[in-house]
Design a protein around this motif. Structure first.
Motif, short mmCIF file in Angstrom:
data_model
loop_
_atom_site.label_atom_id
_atom_site.label_comp_id
_atom_site.label_asym_id
_atom_site.label_seq_id
_atom_site.Cartn_x
_atom_site.Cartn_y
_atom_site.Cartn_z
N UNK A 287 37.00 49.16 29.06
CA UNK A 287 36.47 49.63 29.95
C UNK A 287 37.08 49.50 31.45
N UNK A 288 36.70 49.98 32.29
CA UNK A 288 37.22 49.84 33.66
C UNK A 288 37.21 48.54 34.15
N UNK A 289 36.01 47.99 34.06
CA UNK A 289 35.93 46.42 34.50
C UNK A 289 36.85 45.41 33.82
N UNK A 290 36.79 45.47 32.61
CA UNK A 290 37.51 44.72 31.67
C UNK A 290 38.99 44.99 31.79
N UNK A 291 39.49 46.26 32.21
CA UNK A 291 40.87 46.45 32.36
C UNK A 291 41.37 46.08 33.70
N UNK A 292 40.37 45.77 34.69
CA UNK A 292 40.73 45.52 36.00
C UNK A 292 40.76 44.03 35.94
N UNK A 293 40.22 43.23 35.42
CA UNK A 293 40.13 41.96 35.33
C UNK A 293 41.34 41.52 34.40
N UNK A 294 41.76 42.25 33.39
CA UNK A 294 43.15 41.79 32.45
C UNK A 294 44.08 42.01 33.60
N UNK A 295 44.16 42.93 34.33
CA UNK A 295 45.35 43.29 34.92
C UNK A 295 45.57 42.26 36.22
N UNK A 296 44.41 41.76 36.82
CA UNK A 296 44.51 40.62 37.67
C UNK A 296 45.03 39.37 37.22
N UNK A 297 44.54 39.15 35.90
CA UNK A 297 44.97 37.78 35.16
C UNK A 297 46.46 38.05 35.03
N UNK A 298 47.08 39.10 34.42
CA UNK A 298 48.33 39.40 34.27
C UNK A 298 49.11 39.15 35.38
N UNK A 299 48.94 39.70 36.59
CA UNK A 299 49.39 39.24 38.11
C UNK A 299 49.27 37.98 38.47
N UNK A 331 40.09 56.75 39.52
CA UNK A 331 38.79 56.57 40.40
C UNK A 331 38.05 55.45 40.17
N UNK A 332 38.27 54.62 39.08
CA UNK A 332 37.62 53.26 39.01
C UNK A 332 38.54 52.15 38.88
N UNK A 333 39.70 52.09 38.16
CA UNK A 333 40.48 50.94 37.97
C UNK A 333 41.46 50.87 39.39
N UNK A 334 42.10 51.69 39.58
CA UNK A 334 42.78 51.48 40.93
C UNK A 334 42.02 51.22 42.21
N UNK A 335 41.09 51.87 42.65
CA UNK A 335 40.05 51.39 43.62
C UNK A 335 39.70 50.02 43.50
N UNK A 336 39.24 49.56 42.33
CA UNK A 336 38.81 48.31 42.18
C UNK A 336 39.70 47.11 42.37
N UNK A 337 41.09 47.62 41.90
CA UNK A 337 41.96 46.57 41.94
C UNK A 337 42.28 46.49 43.70
N UNK A 338 42.28 47.46 44.24
CA UNK A 338 42.69 47.42 45.54
C UNK A 338 41.68 46.74 46.35
N UNK A 339 40.49 46.93 46.19
CA UNK A 339 39.21 46.16 46.79
C UNK A 339 39.40 44.82 46.56
N UNK A 340 39.55 44.23 45.02
CA UNK A 340 39.64 43.00 44.65
C UNK A 340 40.65 42.25 45.42
N UNK A 341 41.77 42.97 45.79
CA UNK A 341 43.14 42.12 46.15
C UNK A 341 43.48 42.50 47.25
N UNK A 342 42.40 42.98 48.25
CA UNK A 342 42.74 43.42 49.61
C UNK A 342 42.81 42.15 50.27
N UNK A 343 42.44 41.00 49.91
CA UNK A 343 42.36 39.98 51.01
C UNK A 343 43.92 39.46 51.29
N UNK A 344 44.80 39.92 50.55
CA UNK A 344 46.30 39.56 51.10
C UNK A 344 46.56 38.25 50.29
N UNK A 345 45.57 37.84 49.23
CA UNK A 345 45.91 36.50 48.75
C UNK A 345 46.96 36.70 47.48
N UNK A 346 47.03 37.92 47.10
CA UNK A 346 47.79 38.05 45.77
C UNK A 346 48.50 39.72 45.95
#
Length: 348
Positions: A287-299, A331-346
């Motif tokens: 699902x979108x949430x699980x996929x977002x979390x996994x991509x962040x782990x991969x990064x 509409x869900x995965x890409x915006x969530x990734x941008x929001x979670x990573x918008x702090x510039x730390x990653x």
């Protein structure tokens, strides 16, 4: 941070979703249009010369998409440079760049399938040297309107101009790689962004190879901002994780088992699939949430990535499923990734 989708224009053999090649390509263009309308960053088309795929002429597909989209960047995924004439290839992508008003990129590689080599009269013994010579020529053409060049695999150039010139200067060129250390090092030395195909195993196992790329680039004097890393992974998104798994697994198992017969892989089992779709596995299905979390782990595991592209074709999914997943990614995965990573730390 860019999120995209790659397609090999898979021709469906499953009788339950079998359609004509013409209809399949029309559906693919529709998918790219929808991705563009929903704000997805990038859409890539592969290159294969096999019965299972309809992407032997990717620039033609990309040109059709360019004429019907406005914002989305369009790329190859990958262009088999070893089997192409760099002059003609540059002309095609430069023309495509003009049609798209500057939205085109090239991801060039040697290809994981080998059909292009005998088809175009090339020897697999020259697998690496063909690519090395042709990437040299391609980059010289990119940087110079008129070329003086000599090599082994095509006639010399004696000051001829290569036209048209693209709108973008320079035209973006990425190197597509699999798991060969020399390919990572070469991309680093050239200072070109890297697109890594991770289709099995555990994603974090690619970290040493990516470190090789970054170190080679640093030693060659390239700034870190030039040494971008993107990931191309098998992935699929549905509203619920179990639905995503149930949709994707049957076609994936069939495809990987058939390819395995050529490459000596064992039959794809549900157990193996579940392992590869676990928290550190290469598959990105859920699902979108699980996929977002996994991509962040991969990064994090890879030291920061600049692009993530989903490859959904191995699942032999019907058009409506591909469209629904495209909508969720956009509409869900890409915006969530941008929001979670918008702090510039990653970077992702």
């Amino acid at each position: 941070m860019q999120v995209g989708i790659d397609s090999f224009a898979a021709a469906h053999d499953d009788s339950s979703i079998s359609i004509s090649p013409a209809e399949r390509l029309q559906q693919l263009i529709e998918q790219i249009e929808i991705a563009d309308q929903l704000g997805l960053d990038i859409f890539g088309i592969g290159e294969h010369h096999r019965r299972e795929f309809l992407d032997s002429a990717p620039t033609v597909i990309l040109a059709a998409a360019a004429a019907r989209t406005q914002r989305i960047r369009l790329t190859s995924a990958v262009t088999v440079l070893s089997a192409a004439d760099p002059v003609r290839l540059f002309q095609e992508f430069a023309t495509l760049d003009l049609i798209s008003k500057g939205r085109v990129e090239m991801v060039v590689g040697r290809g994981s399938f080998i059909e292009a080599f005998p088809l175009f009269g090339l020897s697999l013994e020259d697998y690496d040297s063909l690519f090395e010579e042709k990437i040299d020529l391609l980059l010289k053409i990119r940087d110079n309107e008129c070329i003086t060049w000599s090599g082994k695999y095509r006639p010399n150039l004696n000051g001829q101009g290569v036209y048209p010139r693209p709108l973008q200067n320079p035209l973006p060129v990425w190197i597509g790689v699999g798991g060969t250390p020399e390919s990572f090092v070469r991309a680093g030395i050239l200072g070109l962004p890297l697109m890594v195909a991770i289709i099995g195993g555990k994603t974090h196992q690619f970290r040493p190879l990516i470190d090789l790329y970054r170190e080679a680039g640093k030693q060659a004097g390239h700034s870190p901002d030039k040494l971008k890393v993107g990931i191309h992974s098998l992935g699929y998104v549905a509203d619920k994780t179990q639905d995503a798994i149930d949709d994707f697994f049957p076609g994936y198992a069939h495809t990987m088992t058939e390819i395995g017969k050529e490459r000596g892989w064992p039959k794809m089992t549900r157990e193996s699939f579940d392992i590869q779709n676990s928290s550190n596995g290469a598959l990105v299905i859920g699902d979108p949430h699980e996929v977002v979390e996994k991509i962040i782990r991969h990064s994090k595991a890879l030291g920061g990535i600049s692009r993530f592209s989903f490859m959904m074709n191995p699942g032999s999914l019907p058009h409506e499923k591909l469209i629904q997943s495209t909508k969720l990614i956009s509409t869900q995965v890409a915006p969530a990734l941008r929001e979670q990573l918008s702090g510039g730390n990653e970077t992702i």
